[in-house]
Scaffold this motif. Structure first.
Motif, PDB file in Angstrom:
ATOM      1  N   LEU A 144       0.814  -1.210   0.000  1.00  0.00           N
ATOM      2  CA  LEU A 144       0.000   0.000   0.000  1.00  0.00           C
ATOM      3  C   LEU A 144       0.850   1.263   0.000  1.00  0.00           C
ATOM      4  N   HIS A 145       1.586   1.470  -1.084  1.00  0.00           N
ATOM      5  CA  HIS A 145       2.185   2.753  -1.419  1.00  0.00           C
ATOM      6  C   HIS A 145       1.508   3.249  -2.685  1.00  0.00           C
ATOM      7  N   SER A 146       1.313   4.555  -2.772  1.00  0.00           N
ATOM      8  CA  SER A 146       0.444   5.117  -3.803  1.00  0.00           C
ATOM      9  C   SER A 146       0.825   4.710  -5.213  1.00  0.00           C
ATOM     10  N   ASP A 147       2.121   4.571  -5.481  1.00  0.00           N
ATOM     11  CA  ASP A 147       2.528   4.236  -6.845  1.00  0.00           C
ATOM     12  C   ASP A 147       2.213   2.789  -7.207  1.00  0.00           C
ATOM     13  N   HIS A 148       1.541   2.084  -6.302  1.00  0.00           N
ATOM     14  CA  HIS A 148       1.148   0.705  -6.573  1.00  0.00           C
ATOM     15  C   HIS A 148      -0.362   0.476  -6.495  1.00  0.00           C
ATOM     16  N   TYR A 149      -1.118   1.460  -5.932  1.00  0.00           N
ATOM     17  CA  TYR A 149      -2.571   1.242  -5.898  1.00  0.00           C
ATOM     18  C   TYR A 149      -3.394   2.516  -6.064  1.00  0.00           C
ATOM     19  N   LEU A 150      -2.768   3.618  -6.442  1.00  0.00           N
ATOM     20  CA  LEU A 150      -3.488   4.879  -6.582  1.00  0.00           C
ATOM     21  C   LEU A 150      -4.631   4.790  -7.591  1.00  0.00           C
ATOM     22  N   GLU A 151      -4.445   4.030  -8.675  1.00  0.00           N
ATOM     23  CA  GLU A 151      -5.444   3.986  -9.742  1.00  0.00           C
ATOM     24  C   GLU A 151      -6.263   2.692  -9.729  1.00  0.00           C
ATOM     25  N   LEU A 152      -6.205   1.951  -8.648  1.00  0.00           N
ATOM     26  CA  LEU A 152      -6.964   0.701  -8.574  1.00  0.00           C
ATOM     27  C   LEU A 152      -8.453   0.938  -8.764  1.00  0.00           C
ATOM     28  N   GLY A 153      -9.031   1.835  -7.979  1.00  0.00           N
ATOM     29  CA  GLY A 153     -10.465   2.100  -8.103  1.00  0.00           C
ATOM     30  C   GLY A 153     -10.838   2.631  -9.468  1.00  0.00           C
TER      31      GLY A 153
END
Length: 263
Positions: free
Chosen positions: A44-53
């Motif tokens: 859970l660092h942004s560059d790995h899940y920021l665009e998941l949703g």
């Protein structure tokens, strides 16, 4: 763009990490978003899940109507609940006015644990431990299917134990950084301090150490991703290749947006 990969193996497609740009990146590869079915988030660092949703929502507006499973850290449950809440007005409109299925009912979040093996249709995924303090739920991933093995290091400090996890892989995808590029990057970013440098040094892997892991694992090919720095013209692909030359003689891929690696 930040970290996202698409693994296509034995007829199964898996998205690994959803950093900014993942939706456009998948479309550029000719991947039909409505066929999205399996996503894995390594940490859970942004560059790995920021665009998941946003990826899942865009797939839904593009015709997604089959279940999607997202595997990753337990905190994804909170993230997904928050995304649905943030988009509640739009979701209600599209369900009522456009006749779309309830997005919340299509998506399942499955927390992962180190040592777990998950079957994804014709391929299996084994979960390993990466070293990325201060986070503890940080995963390496080993995928096997159709006689091929692909391993992702995830974000990690130098981790010699990864060699056993990646033993005999056809492809090891490993994060990497160049020591000589760190000070210029820190200066260019401008809104961090020595703590950012300390994080890089304790939570990421120098390129020659990534090569050492690949060599110890007997990997057939090495791909470097999550490059630090990634966009400095003074440290282009030829610099990375030169740095690796004394340490790795096998097939080498330096990550760029849209890079496709056939197995």
């Amino acid at each position: 763009m930040p970290t996202a990969s698409l693994l296509s193996l034995a007829g199964q497609s898996v998205v690994i990490d959803c950093g900014l740009g993942v939706t456009r990146g998948l479309a550029d590869q000719g991947f039909a978003l409505k066929d999205l079915s399996a996503i894995v988030i390594t940490h859970l660092h942004s560059d790995h899940y920021l665009e998941l949703g946003a990826l899942i929502h865009t797939a839904w507006t593009a015709g997604l109507k089959a279940p999607v499973t997202v595997w990753g850290p337990a905190g994804l449950v909170r993230y997904w609940r928050g995304f649905l809440d943030a988009m509640a007005d739009d979701l209600a409109y599209r369900i009522h006015e456009e006749g779309r299925p309830d997005l919340a009912g299509l998506v399942t979040i499955q927390p992962l644990q180190v040592g777990q093996t998950v079957q994804m249709g014709p391929i299996s995924m084994t979960v390993g431990q990466s070293i990325h303090p201060p986070l503890t739920e940080t995963f390496a991933l080993r995928f096997e299917g159709a006689g091929k093995t692909v391993v992702f290091s995830g974000d990690t400090a130098h981790n010699p134990a990864l060699a056993d996890f990646a033993r005999g892989a056809d492809l090891l995808v490993h994060e990497a950084m160049l020591a000589e590029g760190l000070e210029p990057l820190l200066a260019r970013i401008g809104n961090g301090d020595g703590r950012l440098m300390a994080h890089w040094l304790r939570g990421h892997t120098l390129a020659h150490d990534a090569a050492a892991v690949a060599k110890a694992a007997g990997a057939k090919a090495l791909a470097l991703n999550h490059l630090i720095p990634s966009d400095d013209p003074d440290f282009g692909p030829e610099v990375w290749a030169r740095c690796l030359a004394p340490h790795w003689s096998g097939a080498l891929h330096i990550g760029t947006d849209g890079l496709k690696i056939p197995l």
